[in-house]
Scaffold this motif. Structure first.
Motif, short mmCIF file in Angstrom:
data_model
loop_
_atom_site.label_atom_id
_atom_site.label_comp_id
_atom_site.label_asym_id
_atom_site.label_seq_id
_atom_site.Cartn_x
_atom_site.Cartn_y
_atom_site.Cartn_z
N ALA A 389 0.52 -1.05 -0.14
CA ALA A 389 0.04 0.20 -0.27
C ALA A 389 0.93 1.12 -0.35
CB ALA A 389 -0.92 0.02 1.18
N GLY A 390 2.15 1.21 -0.14
CA GLY A 390 3.13 2.22 0.06
C GLY A 390 2.90 2.58 1.81
N GLN A 391 3.45 2.35 2.33
CA GLN A 391 3.73 2.06 3.47
C GLN A 391 4.11 1.01 4.40
OE1 GLN A 391 2.78 5.01 5.15
NE2 GLN A 391 0.84 5.70 3.79
N ASN A 392 5.56 1.48 3.96
CA ASN A 392 6.74 0.82 4.69
C ASN A 392 7.23 1.12 6.06
OD1 ASN A 392 7.92 -0.98 2.09
ND2 ASN A 392 7.96 1.15 1.15
N LEU A 393 6.40 0.16 7.30
CA LEU A 393 6.60 0.68 8.48
C LEU A 393 8.05 -0.14 8.63
CD1 LEU A 393 3.20 -0.57 9.26
CD2 LEU A 393 4.34 2.07 8.83
N GLN A 394 8.89 0.69 9.63
CA GLN A 394 9.94 0.44 10.85
C GLN A 394 9.59 -1.10 11.20
OE1 GLN A 394 11.39 3.42 12.78
NE2 GLN A 394 12.15 5.18 11.24
N ARG A 395 10.41 -1.77 11.45
CA ARG A 395 10.16 -3.03 11.49
C ARG A 395 11.44 -3.63 12.95
NH1 ARG A 395 9.06 -7.75 7.78
NH2 ARG A 395 8.64 -6.70 6.32
N THR A 396 10.49 -2.27 13.13
CA THR A 396 11.09 -1.94 15.04
C THR A 396 10.37 -2.98 16.35
OG1 THR A 396 9.69 -0.39 15.74
CG2 THR A 396 12.02 0.11 15.21
N GLU A 397 10.52 -3.32 17.33
CA GLU A 397 10.39 -3.70 18.23
C GLU A 397 8.61 -3.69 18.39
OE1 GLU A 397 10.54 -5.63 22.77
OE2 GLU A 397 12.32 -5.50 21.86
N ALA A 398 8.94 -1.42 18.46
CA ALA A 398 7.61 -1.25 19.08
C ALA A 398 6.65 -1.37 18.28
CB ALA A 398 7.85 0.57 19.51
N GLN A 399 7.31 -1.59 17.18
CA GLN A 399 6.24 -1.14 15.94
C GLN A 399 5.45 -2.93 15.17
OE1 GLN A 399 5.38 1.27 12.77
NE2 GLN A 399 3.16 0.54 13.51
N ALA A 445 -3.08 3.01 13.94
CA ALA A 445 -2.07 2.85 15.22
C ALA A 445 -0.46 3.47 14.75
CB ALA A 445 -2.13 2.20 15.63
N ALA A 446 -0.23 2.59 13.63
CA ALA A 446 1.54 2.45 13.40
C ALA A 446 1.71 3.80 13.05
CB ALA A 446 1.98 2.00 12.31
#
Length: 483
Positions: A389-399, A445-446
């Protein structure tokens, strides 16, 4: 070390801790061995100076206080773990001054998360709505599509209701010019409200090139109290009159509005009907989900510490700030426009914040009781869905934690709906919709900057707790338009 824990009905726990002098002596030895590595004593390498010289350098009481602080933190951590306490805010410590050679007593009061007591939610029953689409609804949608593709043709006749007219308009109220519009287009209607109430019937029948002056009365309930109930004096000059022409409802129209996807009007009608039905099903499912979850929450016993509610109210304001940023507005500007202080706004949203926290905690409790899990494959699929969807979320523990918690709650809702209303006959389609909704909720939320999790989030993510959060530090330690 003797520790007693009392859980209060106010979602707080009181820890009473008694330490013997021998325990303080041993703790001071550990403190000395730690301090001697950091203190410079003339004539000794670091770590080699005797305790007497270290005491003379930093103070005997300081060494004992360091040891006492370590014992207090250890007692707190052990009590939290042993009694399965979940702190929701830093503890308050009642720690008197210690006396050399004497045992020591201190008290810790910590706000905690009280476990939810779920009701008999398996006994709930709701009927699934079976939406239907009428021919009238389809024809209404077709008319809307015709209206969107309407064209306007200039006519040489008096203006009538439904026409679009272009006028110069000057409106004066109590010798004050309220509006002075040039070449302003608007559609004539017999249902206009607000400031321009009564204007259309006076314009109706005017010819292009004609000018007219008339008076109306502004409604008593008009929002601007200075103008409400006053006489409104108009000067209007008509420039142009246009009539609306709608396209014919035929196969050509069907092809145009679908960019060639459909070739007949009946195909378009079928597509419109399917779309309306899908929307109704989605709305019915959302309403059913809300009914079921609200019923489960109503059955449950949820005791909240005020800290949780205040934190959620702050989160609600934080979410609004992100929406405001998209409109190039700050929170301060928004609050100024609403004529509220930050504190007034937070207090106003607290009831809704309380409802949200209760809902979250109940869903977490249901997920635990129903043994609902989010697998590594589920999490990877969520990240992939955002990437597509074009949203490259950071792959952190919190995320990852945020996504897991949100998706787990969505799964809990789906389980509750199935228990209360039975499996949906369109199970695969509904599952796809629920997964899409889960992704949407998790993404929301993210993308609102959820890099930190609340206490209830940590519980839902299987008690991920940071060590440092259990440390105790004592005081001794360092205008209107027409349209």
């Amino acid at each position: 070390m003797k520790v007693s824990v009392e859980k209060l009905p106010t979602s707080e726990a009181v820890l009473d801790v008694d330490l013997t002098w021998d325990e303080l002596e041993k703790a001071s030895d550990k403190a000395y061995r730690k301090l001697v590595q950091t203190v410079d004593i003339h004539g000794f390498r670091r770590g080699r100076a005797p305790r007497s010289l270290v005491e003379r350098k930093v103070g005997k009481e300081h060494i004992y206080q360091e040891g006492l602080d370590e014992l207090m933190t250890e007692a707190y951590r052990n009590a939290v773990k042993e009694h399965e306490l979940t702190p929701v805010a830093p503890p308050q410590v009642d720690a008197p001054e210690f006396e050399l050679g004497q045992p020591y007593h201190f008290t810790v009061t910590v706000p905690i998360l009280t476990p939810v007591e779920l009701g008999e939610y398996h006994t709930l029953h709701f009927e699934r709505e079976e939406p239907e689409v009428t021919s009238e609804e389809v024809e209404k949608e077709l008319e809307t599509l015709r209206e969107q593709r309407a064209t306007w043709q200039t006519v040489e006749r008096p203006a009538a209701v439904g026409d679009r007219v272009t006028v110069d308009l000057k409106l004066v109220v109590a010798d004050e010019t309220v509006s002075d519009l040039k070449d302003n287009p608007f559609e004539l209607t017999d249902e206009r409200h607000g400031l321009f109430t009564g204007m259309d019937e006076q314009v109706n029948g005017m010819q292009a090139g004609e000018s007219k002056s008339f008076t109306t009365t502004i409604p008593e309930d008009y929002t601007n109290e200075k103008l409400a109930g006053k006489e409104a004096n108009y000067d209007i000059t008509m420039h142009k009159i246009e009539t609306k022409e709608l396209p014919e409802l035929d196969d050509t129209f069907a092809s145009e509005i679908s960019d060639g996807q459909y070739t007949t009007l009946e195909d378009v009608r079928k597509a419109i009907s399917d779309s309306i039905l899908e929307t109704k099903k989605r709305r019915a499912l959302e309403e059913l989900r809300d009914k079921v979850v609200n019923a489960v929450v109503a059955q449950s016993t949820v005791t909240l510490h005020p800290t949780l509610v205040k934190e959620e109210a702050e989160e609600m304001l934080h979410q609004i700030s992100h929406l405001l940023e998209q409109q190039h507005m700050s929170v301060d500007q928004y609050l100024l426009m609403m004529r509220k202080t930050r504190e007034e706004y937070l207090q106003e949203v607290e009831p809704e914040a309380e409802k949200r926290v209760k809902r979250q905690l109940v869903l977490d409790a249901v997920a635990k009781q129903e043994e609902i899990q989010v697998s590594a494959e589920d999490l990877e699929a969520l990240f992939q869905a955002y990437a597509q969807a074009g949203q490259n979320l950071q792959r952190t523990e919190a995320q990852a934690r945020t996504l897991v918690i949100t998706y787990m709650r969505e799964k809990a809702i789906s389980r509750l709906v199935d228990l209360a209303a039975g499996p949906d006959p369109d199970a695969e389609e509904v599952q796809a919709e629920e997964e899409e909704q889960s992704v949407t909720n998790a993404e929301a939320a993210a993308l609102t900057g959820a890099t930190e999790t609340t206490v209830e989030d940590e519980i839902a993510a299987h008690d991920i707790v940071e060590e440092d959060s259990a440390t105790i530090v004592t005081e001794e330690s360092p205008a209107d338009t027409i349209g």
